[in-house]
Write a protein that holds these residues in place. Structure first.
Motif, PDB file in Angstrom:
ATOM      1  N   ALA A  38     -15.724 -21.450   4.783  1.00 36.37           N
ATOM      2  CA  ALA A  38     -16.997 -21.612   5.409  1.00 36.37           C
ATOM      3  C   ALA A  38     -17.358 -21.518   6.406  1.00 36.37           C
ATOM      4  N   GLY A  39     -16.670 -20.910   6.963  1.00 36.51           N
ATOM      5  CA  GLY A  39     -17.585 -19.661   8.343  1.00 36.51           C
ATOM      6  C   GLY A  39     -17.936 -19.886   9.399  1.00 36.51           C
ATOM      7  N   TYR A  40     -15.948 -21.111   9.875  1.00 37.78           N
ATOM      8  CA  TYR A  40     -16.348 -21.992  11.601  1.00 37.78           C
ATOM      9  C   TYR A  40     -15.244 -21.047  11.661  1.00 37.78           C
ATOM     10  N   ASP A  41     -15.523 -20.487  13.607  1.00 36.45           N
ATOM     11  CA  ASP A  41     -14.685 -20.085  13.936  1.00 36.45           C
ATOM     12  C   ASP A  41     -13.426 -21.250  15.066  1.00 36.45           C
ATOM     13  N   GLY A  95     -20.937 -27.244   9.180  1.00 38.63           N
ATOM     14  CA  GLY A  95     -21.488 -26.015  10.075  1.00 38.63           C
ATOM     15  C   GLY A  95     -20.806 -26.146  11.195  1.00 38.63           C
ATOM     16  N   GLN A  96     -20.791 -24.781  11.231  1.00 38.48           N
ATOM     17  CA  GLN A  96     -19.990 -24.569  13.238  1.00 38.48           C
ATOM     18  C   GLN A  96     -21.285 -25.106  13.987  1.00 38.48           C
ATOM     19  N   ALA A  97     -22.461 -25.031  14.582  1.00 36.56           N
ATOM     20  CA  ALA A  97     -23.824 -25.800  15.211  1.00 36.56           C
ATOM     21  C   ALA A  97     -23.134 -27.143  15.227  1.00 36.56           C
ATOM     22  N   ALA A  98     -22.945 -27.817  14.113  1.00 33.48           N
ATOM     23  CA  ALA A  98     -22.962 -29.086  14.181  1.00 33.48           C
ATOM     24  C   ALA A  98     -21.662 -29.681  14.340  1.00 33.48           C
ATOM     25  N   GLU A 144     -13.753 -21.028  18.935  1.00 31.16           N
ATOM     26  CA  GLU A 144     -15.279 -21.263  19.723  1.00 31.16           C
ATOM     27  C   GLU A 144     -14.779 -22.804  19.850  1.00 31.16           C
ATOM     28  N   VAL A 145     -14.183 -23.602  18.353  1.00 27.00           N
ATOM     29  CA  VAL A 145     -14.649 -24.946  18.476  1.00 27.00           C
ATOM     30  C   VAL A 145     -13.836 -25.303  19.585  1.00 27.00           C
ATOM     31  N   LEU A 146     -12.622 -24.823  20.030  1.00 23.67           N
ATOM     32  CA  LEU A 146     -11.256 -25.341  20.797  1.00 23.67           C
ATOM     33  C   LEU A 146     -11.888 -25.163  21.986  1.00 23.67           C
ATOM     34  N   ALA A 147     -12.130 -24.054  22.293  1.00 26.12           N
ATOM     35  CA  ALA A 147     -13.045 -23.347  23.261  1.00 26.12           C
ATOM     36  C   ALA A 147     -14.022 -24.078  24.427  1.00 26.12           C
ATOM     37  N   ALA A 148     -15.215 -24.972  22.919  1.00 24.53           N
ATOM     38  CA  ALA A 148     -16.093 -25.846  23.217  1.00 24.53           C
ATOM     39  C   ALA A 148     -15.461 -27.112  23.976  1.00 24.53           C
ATOM     40  N   ILE A 149     -14.407 -27.730  23.667  1.00 24.31           N
ATOM     41  CA  ILE A 149     -13.953 -29.223  23.942  1.00 24.31           C
ATOM     42  C   ILE A 149     -13.760 -28.568  25.790  1.00 24.31           C
ATOM     43  N   ASP A 150     -13.949 -29.828  26.242  1.00 32.80           N
ATOM     44  CA  ASP A 150     -13.865 -29.857  27.529  1.00 32.80           C
ATOM     45  C   ASP A 150     -12.425 -30.311  28.175  1.00 32.80           C
ATOM     46  N   PRO A 151     -11.585 -28.407  28.505  1.00 31.03           N
ATOM     47  CA  PRO A 151     -10.140 -29.195  28.707  1.00 31.03           C
ATOM     48  C   PRO A 151      -9.438 -30.216  29.680  1.00 31.03           C
ATOM     49  N   ALA A 152     -10.524 -30.172  30.320  1.00 30.87           N
ATOM     50  CA  ALA A 152      -9.830 -32.529  30.584  1.00 30.87           C
ATOM     51  C   ALA A 152      -9.675 -33.185  29.812  1.00 30.87           C
ATOM     52  N   VAL A 206      -9.925 -32.005  17.666  1.00 31.07           N
ATOM     53  CA  VAL A 206     -10.530 -31.758  16.545  1.00 31.07           C
ATOM     54  C   VAL A 206      -9.324 -31.338  14.686  1.00 31.07           C
ATOM     55  N   GLN A 207      -9.492 -32.222  13.875  1.00 29.03           N
ATOM     56  CA  GLN A 207      -7.900 -31.624  13.202  1.00 29.03           C
ATOM     57  C   GLN A 207      -8.240 -30.147  12.697  1.00 29.03           C
ATOM     58  N   LEU A 208      -7.023 -29.455  12.120  1.00 33.11           N
ATOM     59  CA  LEU A 208      -7.191 -28.551  12.045  1.00 33.11           C
ATOM     60  C   LEU A 208      -6.339 -28.193  10.947  1.00 33.11           C
ATOM     61  N   PRO A 209      -6.443 -27.572   9.519  1.00 28.43           N
ATOM     62  CA  PRO A 209      -7.119 -26.255   9.646  1.00 28.43           C
ATOM     63  C   PRO A 209      -8.970 -26.932   9.646  1.00 28.43           C
ATOM     64  N   LEU A 210      -9.459 -26.774   9.986  1.00 25.47           N
ATOM     65  CA  LEU A 210     -11.008 -26.583   9.459  1.00 25.47           C
ATOM     66  C   LEU A 210     -11.062 -25.692   7.811  1.00 25.47           C
ATOM     67  N   PRO A 211     -12.414 -26.440   6.769  1.00 27.76           N
ATOM     68  CA  PRO A 211     -12.192 -25.733   5.435  1.00 27.76           C
ATOM     69  C   PRO A 211     -12.610 -23.844   6.027  1.00 27.76           C
ATOM     70  N   LYS A 212     -11.388 -23.554   5.213  1.00 26.41           N
ATOM     71  CA  LYS A 212     -11.377 -22.161   4.718  1.00 26.41           C
ATOM     72  C   LYS A 212     -12.985 -21.515   3.780  1.00 26.41           C
TER      73      LYS A 212
END
Ligand code: NAD
Length: 285
Positions: A108-111, A78-81, A114-122, A100-106
């Protein structure tokens, strides 16, 4: 240029020399009492190709003396995890790069965005964070996506002087085609970005002093389309009907016309991994 094996742009060898240089830089950091660079790899689900890609990236970390922190989650985590793992790695001082290895499972409700934007840009190892993509567009320093960065290194290795060249990129994905077009533009090429709705691909490619194919369709780019002497970089990874790995370029027919050409496998793939290590090390320095 005539057809010889010597017009092969050997990404495997170039990547090995880059890894050797990175290993030396990492050893010098240790000698100076600086921290060991660390790459976190996050793998969600059981896609066999993703497992192979992540395994190769982790091996490359070992080879150059970079720490690897690996997280594996089930496809239905799940997205939250996934976001929680990313936040944890953002806080971990031993981690300088997060992938984060892409693609996330199809289905399965992943965005993924949102995951990429959550990574600290640094700590962005892949250069996919929107702030870093924006920096690339504006020509400011930031982690650059690994595959386009590796493609640029291969072109430079060929000795091609890019200023004023016609560069044709086929494929407009956010991870390869679009960032590559920006990198070529920054080097003063006249860039043509082709895609699935391009009406005359043969004519566009025929003008290319540099041609980069990043589509994912086996042998889409015909050898006869290549301008004699062009530098041809094949990003595609496909299996042909015989199950053999082939690129997006009709290699046998293109090689005699090309000035330089990358093989598949052994061209862009190893460079992508070397650039991932380089980005992680650069995030530390
Ligand atoms: P993608 O599916 O996101 O994008 C493919 C692009 O090709 C799209 O922009 C589409 O418009 C274009 N396209 C599709 N059909 C076309 C046609 N007939 N004519 C012209 N353009 C067409 O793919 P991606 O993620 O950019 O990957 C492209 C290929 O590169 C894949 O084979 C992938 O496996 C490979 N790849 C390799 C590496 C590596 O390290 N070697 C890294 C990333 C991707």
């Amino acid at each position: 240029m005539t057809s010889t094996a010597s017009n092969l742009l050997d990404g495997k060898a170039l990547a090995a020399s880059i890894r050797a240089e990175l290993a030396q830089r990492i050893a010098s950091l240790a000698a100076a009492g600086r921290p060991q660079p660390g790459l976190a790899t996050v793998l969600v689900g059981d896609d066999p190709a993703s497992h192979v890609y992540v395994r190769n990236k982790r091996r490359a970390c070992d080879e150059v003396g970079m720490a690897n922190f690996h997280v594996e989650l089930p496809a239905d985590a799940g997205q939250a995890a996934v976001l929680a793992e990313v936040q944890r790695l953002n806080q971990d001082p031993r981690v300088h790069g997060i992938l984060v290895q892409l693609p996330l499972p199809k289905n399965a409700g992943y965005d993924e965005n949102e995951v990429l934007a959550a990574i600290d840009p640094a700590k962005d190892a892949d250069g996919f964070h929107p702030l870093n993509q924006g920096a690339l567009m504006q020509g400011r320093p930031a982690p650059v996506p690994c595959t386009p960065k590796g493609v640029m290194r291969l072109i430079d290795h060929s000795g091609m002087k890019l200023k004023g060249c016609n560069a044709v990129v086929v494929g407009r994905s956010n991870i390869v085609g679009k960032p590559l077009a920006l990198l070529l533009l920054a080097r003063h090429c006249t860039v043509t970005l082709c895609h699935s709705r391009t009406t005359d691909l043969a004519a566009e490619i025929g003008r290319g002093d540099v041609v980069v194919a990043a589509v994912g369709v086996a042998q889409l780019v015909k050898g006869a389309w290549i301008k004699p002497g062009a530098v041809v970089i094949d990003v595609g990874i496909n299996r042909n009907q015989a199950g053999k790995l082939v690129g997006d370029v009709e290699f046998e027919a293109a090689q005699p016309r090309a000035g330089w050409i990358t093989p598949v496998p052994g061209g862009v793939g190893p460079m992508t991994i070397a650039m991932l290590l380089e980005n992680t090390l650069e995030n530390l320095s």
